[in-house]
Every structure is written in structure tokens, then in C-alpha cells.
Design an enzyme around this catalytic site. Structure first.
Site, PDB file in Angstrom:
ATOM      1  N   ASP A 260      -0.009  13.659  18.555  1.00 49.52           N
ATOM      2  CA  ASP A 260       0.520  13.341  17.305  1.00 49.52           C
ATOM      3  C   ASP A 260       1.962  13.740  17.420  1.00 49.52           C
ATOM      4  OD1 ASP A 260       0.864  12.832  14.650  1.00 49.52           O
ATOM      5  OD2 ASP A 260       0.322  14.837  13.727  1.00 49.52           O
ATOM      6  N   SER A 261       2.813  12.663  17.701  1.00 50.25           N
ATOM      7  CA  SER A 261       4.148  12.964  17.580  1.00 50.25           C
ATOM      8  C   SER A 261       5.099  11.787  17.052  1.00 50.25           C
ATOM      9  CB  SER A 261       4.643  13.237  19.161  1.00 50.25           C
ATOM     10  OG  SER A 261       6.096  13.346  19.225  1.00 50.25           O
ATOM     11  N   SER A 262       6.125  12.154  16.551  1.00 56.70           N
ATOM     12  CA  SER A 262       6.763  10.912  16.245  1.00 56.70           C
ATOM     13  C   SER A 262       7.474  10.099  17.294  1.00 56.70           C
ATOM     14  CB  SER A 262       7.948  11.498  15.204  1.00 56.70           C
ATOM     15  OG  SER A 262       8.866  12.157  16.066  1.00 56.70           O
ATOM     16  N   CYS A 318       8.802   7.468   5.636  1.00 52.40           N
ATOM     17  CA  CYS A 318       9.337   8.065   6.848  1.00 52.40           C
ATOM     18  C   CYS A 318      10.776   7.874   6.492  1.00 52.40           C
ATOM     19  CB  CYS A 318       9.013   7.112   7.837  1.00 52.40           C
ATOM     20  SG  CYS A 318       9.786   7.456   9.572  1.00 52.40           S
ATOM     21  N   GLY A 358       1.675   2.555  11.085  1.00 52.58           N
ATOM     22  CA  GLY A 358       2.481   2.833   9.999  1.00 52.58           C
ATOM     23  C   GLY A 358       3.362   1.154   9.897  1.00 52.58           C
ATOM     24  N   GLY A 359       3.976   1.320   8.609  1.00 56.25           N
ATOM     25  CA  GLY A 359       4.673   0.151   8.264  1.00 56.25           C
ATOM     26  C   GLY A 359       3.930  -0.988   7.578  1.00 56.25           C
ATOM     27  N   TYR A 404       1.267  11.705  -1.817  1.00 51.82           N
ATOM     28  CA  TYR A 404       1.307  11.202  -0.515  1.00 51.82           C
ATOM     29  C   TYR A 404       2.604  11.682   0.169  1.00 51.82           C
ATOM     30  CZ  TYR A 404       1.339   8.181   3.610  1.00 51.82           C
ATOM     31  OH  TYR A 404       1.406   7.641   5.148  1.00 51.82           O
ATOM     32  N   GLU A 407       4.253  13.842   7.069  1.00 54.96           N
ATOM     33  CA  GLU A 407       4.321  15.047   7.969  1.00 54.96           C
ATOM     34  C   GLU A 407       5.675  15.770   8.426  1.00 54.96           C
ATOM     35  OE1 GLU A 407       1.205  16.755   9.058  1.00 54.96           O
ATOM     36  OE2 GLU A 407       0.674  15.526   7.576  1.00 54.96           O
ATOM     37  N   ARG A 417       4.908  18.132  15.300  1.00 50.53           N
ATOM     38  CA  ARG A 417       4.817  16.591  15.457  1.00 50.53           C
ATOM     39  C   ARG A 417       6.664  16.291  15.498  1.00 50.53           C
ATOM     40  NH1 ARG A 417       5.328  11.574  12.652  1.00 50.53           N
ATOM     41  NH2 ARG A 417       3.533  10.437  13.496  1.00 50.53           N
TER      42      ARG A 417
HETATM   43  P1  IMP Z   1       2.122   4.295   6.321  1.00 53.34           P
HETATM   44  O1  IMP Z   1       0.896   3.758   6.922  1.00 53.34           O
HETATM   45  O2  IMP Z   1       3.149   3.457   6.495  1.00 53.34           O
HETATM   46  O3  IMP Z   1       2.222   5.357   5.328  1.00 53.34           O
HETATM   47  O4  IMP Z   1       2.690   5.317   7.653  1.00 53.34           O
HETATM   48  C1  IMP Z   1       1.884   6.359   8.402  1.00 53.34           C
HETATM   49  C2  IMP Z   1       2.319   6.653   9.677  1.00 53.34           C
HETATM   50  O5  IMP Z   1       3.724   7.417   9.515  1.00 53.34           O
HETATM   51  C3  IMP Z   1       1.599   7.976  10.287  1.00 53.34           C
HETATM   52  O6  IMP Z   1       0.425   7.412  10.872  1.00 53.34           O
HETATM   53  C4  IMP Z   1       2.726   8.333  11.014  1.00 53.34           C
HETATM   54  O7  IMP Z   1       2.941   7.988  12.618  1.00 53.34           O
HETATM   55  C5  IMP Z   1       4.114   8.159  10.224  1.00 53.34           C
HETATM   56  N1  IMP Z   1       4.706   9.530   9.541  1.00 53.34           N
HETATM   57  C6  IMP Z   1       3.685  10.403   9.073  1.00 53.34           C
HETATM   58  N2  IMP Z   1       4.429  11.323   8.211  1.00 53.34           N
HETATM   59  C7  IMP Z   1       5.862  10.970   8.831  1.00 53.34           C
HETATM   60  C8  IMP Z   1       6.862  11.605   8.323  1.00 53.34           C
HETATM   61  O8  IMP Z   1       7.186  12.544   7.557  1.00 53.34           O
HETATM   62  N3  IMP Z   1       7.977  10.786   8.799  1.00 53.34           N
HETATM   63  C9  IMP Z   1       7.940   9.815   9.559  1.00 53.34           C
HETATM   64  N4  IMP Z   1       6.912   9.335  10.046  1.00 53.34           N
HETATM   65  C10 IMP Z   1       5.662   9.755   9.343  1.00 53.34           C
END
Ligand code: IMP
Length: 497
Positions: A260-262, A318, A358-359, A404, A407, A417
């Protein structure tokens, strides 16, 4: 510096063109199953999911409750790693313990407790029935059941004991340990009970069987289960305490792990992958990421990743792109990595599945991500909105929301992360609310119906075919405005979403 010639694009900038839909291409023939981990080209992946959705490795998203619901629907949750090792391992173990048939009784109460106390317990757990045992433990002597229909705040004194209103064991059907699940389910129907307590020869509670589980099992034919019929569950790990965390999660029964890493394009990730291979060979499967181009994919694939996660900066919570200037539009990132995955498969005979992370703002974005070549999707916001997610339900301006948070927000402080050392110096995520959307079960089935329908329009009955034959086209801003431009929308309260 190198500047790429193309623009970084997101899912919303594309549409898919229909292909010829042939006679057999109907919803009942569409197979949404996907490989999760590396396998030889032409062979089956040792871990597949019936539904290409996994939940984000986030404290606001992936709890045991959500993991169970998602596994029932055919997906897979990844329990978050921003917590002590023992707590994360216990969450994994809780999912594994929770068999769809015989389950550990988690809502128990003593007969001397008050009606007010059992009412609070049931409300907090959002359940209807508690099991009464002599000491209130899941292994105590079984004494009876008490449900929300056994007492009422207007008719009964909430200071009265549970014993005064419970349905005592003597009048209830129970079953001995060792009974088959099918016989237990028959008993439930014969006795017209919602809960069938399974008791050992000393009268102690061993487990319970719920009518609801039977109904869900019949409803959800695609559940993700391991070879012992326990729900499948994944777990996040980091590049810091992996020497202790990985063994604890493996011992707890995690089916697959994920770094789990950005930003996963690092030797730190390679070190973890090497550790896992040396210690467990192929017995433990682990994904890595996140990356946004072919170089990152190739690096992690060669380091032994079982799947690679794609996406930086596209998550709904994000702010990495603003804070660090790092990232790439999710559609462009995916297209680039898909090319590399396919080249790697041709060269090595190894297929390394891709997870688009994501996205996703609309269900249509899931279909587009899959068409672009993602094997499965990791979703945060999408799951955070459901009642099964662990985040608090709140009312804001009269509307219901689920909290919501990212992280990388101050709230999560997931420094591991974000590679910012021991503490989070600056935020990479926000802390907010998303509209409450009801039950995961209902929503996932609607989303899958939409993805299925898109695939049918594109003439595909499998995700592989969808990858190979879909055609995407960029859309102009103007073509989006065209829809409903001159139509005033009616109240959408009763709309089918
Ligand atoms: P979502 O489905 O668009 O809400 O994106 C979820 C994804 O955003 C997660 O699986 C992570 O990869 C990423 N993510 C989670 N927390 C953060 C954050 O605080 N900053 C940037 N990306 C995040």
C-alpha cells in the site's frame, strides 16, 4: 527533462463505440470474472474473483463487515494496514471466521442486562437479534434469544432485565454441533426462527446459523470463498514493518496481500517482494504499486509482483497532484501500463493482472477502465458510501452522508503509505463526506448490470474479449453538454440510478 507528447487524460474524457452484438451476447452469458494474481498465459490464475471489484486499502472503507459483504457479492476487500499489526490480523481473522453457514455469535448479552442495554447493543451493531448466554460471551451457556420485536421502548421499562422479555431456550429450536448446514437451514425454516443456535453437549453456544445468510447465499451465487468455503479477503502491507506484518497476516488467513503506497516505483517495494518470495515462494501472493507508466510496471513485475496497481493522484480524496505535482490521468496511466503488461506477457509468458486504483466517479468509468485493459478495479469512494463501510453515518444540512477521508489526510496520518518518514509532515488527502447510498448489495448489483450492459453493447461476453475488442473515442466538452441541455429534470427521488 523528458516531456511526453500526449495529454494526461481521465476516464470521463472517453466513450466506447458499440461493436456488433450477436445473438448469444446477453446478460446471462456475460462473465465478469477476473484474474487477481500472476499466472502463465493461457492458464487460469490461482486466485480469481467473479466480480472485478476490490475495496481500497483505507480505514474509511475496508472493515470486516464490508469485506464480508463484498466477498458475498463476488469481489474482494483489502483490510487496511494503517493500524497495529495485531488489529489488522484480527480483522482478517474475523472475516475468515465468519462463515456464510456457521458463524461465530458476535451479539451476545447476559440475562441480567437491561432491555436498554440490549437495545443499545443491537442499534450499534445494526442487528435485530441478540443471543442470551449466562455470561454474555459467545461461548457461554445458551439461555435464549431476544430481538427488537420482543420489547418496545413505549411498552416496556428499559430498566427491566433481558431475562424478563427474552424467548427462553426451552421454547426454541437449537441444533447440536456436527449438524450439517443443509439440515440446520431446514430447521430454521421448520422452526420459523431467524437464528438457529448451535449448542454443544454441555449446552454451551458453539455458533449460530442465520436465516439471512441462507437467503444471501441463495441470492449471491458468486461469493468469493477459499478452498475451506471461508470468505476470501486481502490485506495491505507497507515497506516498513513487513517482516512482522506479513507473517501475522498470513497466519490470520489473508488470501492475498498488497503493498500500500502512493508511489510504488521503489526499491523498497522490491525488497518486500523479495522477502515474500524467499520466505514463502509462491504460497503467498502479493500485489504492488502504485505506478502510472510502463517503467513502473516492468520494475515491479520483474521484482515478482503478483499484480500491479495503477494510479497516482486520481483518487476522489487525493490532493497529491496539488501538493507534489506527481500523478497522471487514470486513463492515460492505464493505457500505458496495459501496453507494458501485454508486452511483458508476450516476452515472458507471464500474465501480471492490473488493478486500476481510484478515480472512478461514475459506474460508466468502471466499464471504461475495464475496456482500457484493467483486470479489476480498486474503489474507495464507491464503497465508503454504503452502510457496510466502517465510517460514521452523519447528517449534514438534513442529508445523510458517510464520512470519507484519505489515507494521506491528517485524520488517517498514514505516514507509511506516503514515504514521509515516521510522521505525516504535509497532507496528501482530504477529510470529507460522501452521500450515503444505502446497501452495498443493492448498489453493486446495479453497477454490475451497467457494466454488463456496456459489454453487451461492445459485443463482449468476457473481460478478455472486452479488452481486445473495445474501441474508445475521446469526447469534446461540448458533446457532454449536449445531453439534457434544454430539459428541466423532474424530481429524481424515484429515478432508477
Ligand atoms: P477513490 O476510489 O477515487 O476514492 O480512490 C481511492 C484510492 O485513492 C485508494 O485506493 C488509494 O490509492 C488512493 N488514496 C487513498 N487515500 C489517499 C490520500 O489521502 N491521498 C491520495 N490518494 C489516496
Amino acid at each position: 527533462m523528458r516531456i511526453l507528447p500526449e495529454i494526461s487524460r481521465t476516464f470521463g474524457e472517453y466513450l466506447l463505440l458499440p461493436n456488433l452484438t450477436e445473438d448469444g451476447c446477453t446478460p446471462d452469458h456475460v462473465d465478469l470474472s477476473a484474474p487477481v494474481v500472476r499466472h502463465r498465459v493461457g492458464e487460469a490464475s490461482p486466485l480469481r474473483i467473479a466480480v472485478p471489484m476490490v475495496s481500497a486499502i483505507m480505514g474509511a472503507v475496508s472493515s470486516p463487515r464490508l469485506a464480508i459483504a463484498l466477498a458475498q457479492c463476488g469481489g474482494l476487500a483489502f483490510i487496511h494496514q494503517n493500524q497495529p499489526i495485531a488489529e489488522q490480523a484480527e480483522m482478517v481473522a474475523a472475516v475468515k471466521r465468519h462463515k456464510a453457514g456457521f458463524r461465530h455469535s458476535d451479539i451476545n448479552i447476559k440475562p441480567s442486562a437491561t432491555l436498554g442495554e440490549v437495545g443499545d447493543l443491537l442499534a450499534a451493531a445494526e442487528r435485530d437479534v441478540a443471543v442470551v448466554t449466562d455470561d454474555g460471551s459467545p461461548g457461554g451457556t445458551f439461555l435464549g434469544l431476544i430481538s427488537t420485536s420482543d420489547f418496545n421502548v413505549h411498552r416496556h421499562d428499559l430498566g427491566d432485565s433481558v431475562e424478563s422479555r427474552m424467548r427462553p431456550a426451552a421454547g426454541l429450536a437449537t441444533a447440536p454441533t456436527g449438524i450439517s448446514l443443509s439440515d440446520a437451514n431446514t430447521l430454521i425454516w421448520d422452526a420459523r426462527q431467524d437464528v438457529l443456535p448451535i449448542v454443544d453437549e454441555d449446552g454451551r453456544l458453539a455458533s449460530i446459523v442465520l436465516r439471512r445468510d441462507y437467503e444471501l447465499h441463495k441470492q449471491f451465487r458468486k461469493e468469493s470463498i477459499d478452498q475451506d468455503k471461508r470468505f476470501a479477503v486481502g490485506a495491505g502491507v507497507n515497506t516498513h514493518d513487513y517482516r512482522e506484518r506479513v507473517p501475522a497476516l498470513v497466519a490470520a488467513g489473508a488470501d492475498v496481500l498488497c503493498l500500500d503506497s502512493s508511489d510504488g516505483y521503489s526499491t523498497w517495494q522490491s525488497n518486500v517482494l523479495q522477502f515474500v518470495r524467499e520466505r514463502y515462494g509462491d504460497a503467498v501472493r502479493i500485489g504492488a504499486g502504485n505506478v502510472v507508466d510502463g517503467r513502473g510496471f516492468r520494475y515491479l513485475a520483474e521484482a515478482g509482483a503478483d499484480f500491479v496497481k495503477v494510479g497516482i493522484g486520481g483518487g476522489s480524496i487525493c490532493i497529491t497532484r496539488d501538493q507534489k505535482g506527481i500523478g497522471r490521468g487514470q486513463a492515460s496511466a492505464l493505457a500505458d501500463v496495459v501496453r507494458e503488461r501485454d508486452a511483458y506477457a508476450r516476452e515472458t509468458g507471464q500474465y501480471v493482472p492490473l488493478c486500476s486504483d481510484g478515480g472512478v466517479l461514475h459506474d460508466s468509468h468502471m466499464a471504461i477502465a475495464l475496456a482500457f485493459g484493467a483486470d479489476f478495479l480498486m474503489l474507495g469512494r464507491y464503497f465508503a458510501r454504503y452502510e457496510e463501510s466502517p465510517s460514521p453515518l452523519v447528517r449534514v444540512d438534513g442529508q445523510l452522508y458517510k464520512e470519507y477521508w484519505g489515507e494521506g489526510s491528517q485524520r488517517a496520518r498514514n505516514a507509511a503509505r506516503y514515504g514521509q518518514g515516521k510522521t505525516l509532515v504535509f497532507e496528501e488527502g482530504v477529510d470529507g463526506y460522501v452521500p450515503f447510498a444505502g446497501s452495498l448489495y443493492d448498489n453493486v448489483s446495479v453497477t454490475l448490470a451497467k457494466i454488463t450492459s456496456t459489454m453487451i453493447s461492445c459485443g463482449s461476453t468476457t473481460l478478455r474479449q472486452f479488452h481486445e475488442t473495445a474501441t474508445a473515442v475521446e469526447v469534446s466538452h461540448q458533446s457532454y453538454l449536449q445531453n439534457s441541455e434544454d430539459v428541466r429534470l423532474r424530481d429524481r427521488a424515484n429515478a432508477i440510478v
